[in-house]
Design an enzyme around this catalytic site. Structure first.
Site, short mmCIF file in Angstrom:
data_model
loop_
_atom_site.label_atom_id
_atom_site.label_comp_id
_atom_site.label_asym_id
_atom_site.label_seq_id
_atom_site.Cartn_x
_atom_site.Cartn_y
_atom_site.Cartn_z
N CYS A 136 1.40 9.19 -2.20
CA CYS A 136 0.87 8.45 -3.23
C CYS A 136 -0.20 7.55 -3.08
O CYS A 136 -0.19 6.37 -2.66
CB CYS A 136 1.97 7.54 -4.03
SG CYS A 136 1.35 6.82 -5.54
N CYS A 139 -0.87 4.45 -5.11
CA CYS A 139 -0.02 3.31 -4.68
C CYS A 139 -0.56 2.53 -3.33
O CYS A 139 -0.86 1.54 -3.17
CB CYS A 139 1.21 3.70 -4.32
SG CYS A 139 2.38 4.99 -5.51
N ASP A 140 -0.88 3.58 -2.53
CA ASP A 140 -1.12 3.20 -1.15
C ASP A 140 -2.51 3.07 -0.68
O ASP A 140 -3.25 2.37 0.47
CB ASP A 140 -0.29 3.84 -0.09
CG ASP A 140 1.12 3.78 -0.35
OD1 ASP A 140 1.63 2.63 -0.98
OD2 ASP A 140 1.94 4.69 -0.12
#
Ligand code: NAP
Length: 323
Positions: A136, A139-140
């Protein structure tokens, strides 16, 4: 059924499920949408930039887009519950949908559970998940400011997310097993032209290494068989998706990769069950196709429910079931 139970349970709150929810609520069906994650939107909500969904002349963020869908569905009265479905049983002509929190008796179901990222299967992937191995970028990605990262894959997700990562990372390598992308033309052109992106063609990741955190990848060129090492702080894996259909047990017919088989009215192999979006066996998995399928599935489910209501009314007026 209906009294005490539902006429329709929608499983999954991505674009397909939310659109089904909009249509079902506007048809005034007794309906609930069950979504496993606290945030609705599915994989689409994790897509940073959506450029090919009609109606937006400027790119829109996937989370913003799916939030708009959720608010629109709730405006028409859709009940959305954060409960993961773990089983569905058929009981006569009806169904019971089980979540960790309760049971939902229903006359019909729309399965819109989407798909999740496939794993690469390389040594080190499992061990370093959360330590630099990720699925992701949304997200990261921000964790990798000015660092060098790798993206594995050549589809829309890999190329799109590599472009997104250039906002943070100092350099993004795309490692692809062939010599051309599967991703759409515009995305591919953008990645090829981007100064921060270096594409490593015809190459696979054979293993991932690091002490608690990703430090380097072992690579192999599949044409020359040459092996090499690439130092990166993170590796974003986008090598396709697998459908979220395991909870169905053997209820529905699936294709050989686990995607739900339907006819063109989106009816699955069991009467009263419909499928929409990325969990369905089909050619094109896009937000634009998911919303169309959500609308169709809700329309056909409504027809099915009206037919049952009509039959029940007839039975009640006759005093017996006219088969
Ligand atoms: P995908 O289109 O199936 O692409 C997977 C990529 O990973 C392919 O390039 C494939 O290589 C590669 N790959 C597969 N197994 C591999 C392995 N073991 N080792 C190395 N590489 C491997 O998957 P996706 O990009 O996740 O997209 C899934 C679906 O969502 C697609 O239908 C896509 O169009 C859609 N999507 C749409 C959007 C959008 O419209 N904005 C965004 C994201 C995704 P080959 O090319 O050699 O097969």
């Amino acid at each position: 059924m209906a009294e005490g139970g539902y006429e329709l349970v929608i499983i999954g709150g991505g674009p397909a499920g939310l659109t089904a929810g909009i249509y079902a609520s506007r048809s005034r069906l007794k309906c609930v949408l069950l979504e496993a994650n606290p945030l609705v939107g599915g994989q689409a909500a994790l897509t940073d930039i959506v450029e090919n969904y009609p109606g937006f002349d400027e790119p829109i963020n996937g989370f913003e887009l799916t939030e708009k869908m959720r608010k629109q569905a709730e405006r028409f009265g859709l009940e959305v519950r954060n409960e993961p479905v773990n089983r569905v049983d058929k009981v006569g002509e009806d169904f019971i949908v089980y979540t960790g929190k309760g049971e939902y008796p229903t006359e019909s179901i729309i399965v819109a559970t989407g798909s999740e990222p496939r794993h690469l299967g390389a040594p080190g992937e499992k061990e370093l998940r959360g330590g630099g191995v990720t699925y992701c970028a949304t997200c990261d990605g921000p964790l990798y400011k000015e660092m060098e990262v790798a993206v594995v894959g050549g589809g829309d997700s890999a190329v799109g997310e590599a472009l997104y990562l250039t906002r943070f990372a100092g350099k993004v390598y795309i490692i692809h097993r062939r010599d051309r992308f599967r991703a759409d033309g515009i995305l591919s052109e953008q990645a090829i032209a981007d100064d921060k992106i270096e594409i490593i063609w015809d190459t696979v990741v054979t293993s991932i290494h690091g002490e608690g955190e990703v430090e380097h990848l072992h690579l192999k060129n599949v044409k020359t068989m040459e092996e090499s090492t690439l130092d990166v702080a993170g590796v974003f894996i986008y090598v396709g998706v697998k459908p979220n259909t395991e909870f169905l047990g053997g209820l529905l017919k699936l294709d050989d990769r686990g995607f739900i088989l339907t006819d063109d009215r989106l009816e699955a192999s069991v009467r009263g069950v419909f499928a929409a979006g990325d969990c369905r066996s089909k050619v094109l998995k896009q937000i634009a196709t998911a919303v169309g399928e959500g609308a169709t599935a809700a329309f056909v489910a409504n027809e099915y429910i009206q037919e049952r209501r009509h039959k029940r009314a007839e039975t009640e007026s006759l005093g017996y079931d006219q088969k």
